[in-house]
Design a protein around this motif. Structure first.
Motif: not given
Length: 145
Positions: A86-95
């Motif tokens: 979830v953290l990785i997906l959220f970071t990719v989404f924000l990037d």
């Protein structure tokens, strides 16, 4: 009774044989005057017995504790893995969102510059406010400062 007292004294000093200790236990059980000793002997007799399924219970407890730890550890790993995903997906989404915004801002800036250059090329140059234009012809302009 003196024999009994001397036998108890000898027992408390630790000088009795196994047979004499057995006699002390039997005397304590028969005679009501030795209630404390009787309680102590009954306690030791109860505690000296090994439960029937002790070995089996111990091994079952050890193995089940190991399984519970493994299950608990696996649940924790699953939870931590899910949180990491979830953290990785959220970071990719924000990037991606940030890159998209930056790209849109860059495109807007390029478009703005292009429109500004087009408008500059289509409009005649602005005259200064201090100058007074008296006459304009196709080939000649009369300007007064």
């Amino acid at each position: 009774m003196t024999k009994q007292n001397s036998l108890f004294d000898k027992y408390y000093k630790g000088d009795t044989s196994l047979q004499e200790e057995q006699e002390v236990r039997e005397l304590a059980r028969k005679d009501a005057g030795y209630g404390i000793e009787q309680t102590i002997f009954d306690y030791f007799e109860r505690e000296a017995r090994v439960p029937e399924n002790l070995e089996e219970d111990l091994f079952n407890g050890i193995f089940s504790a190991g399984k519970e730890k493994k299950i608990r550890r696996m649940k924790m790993y699953s939870f931590v893995s899910a949180a990491a995903v979830v953290l990785i997906l959220f970071t990719v989404f924000l990037d991606v969102k940030k890159n998209r915004r930056t790209q849109l801002e860059d495109n807007f800036f390029v478009m703005e510059q292009a429109l500004f250059q087009i408008s500059e090329s289509l409009q005649p140059p602005q005259e200064q406010d201090d100058m007074l234009v008296l006459w304009v012809d196709n080939d000649v302009e009369i300007i007064i400062n």
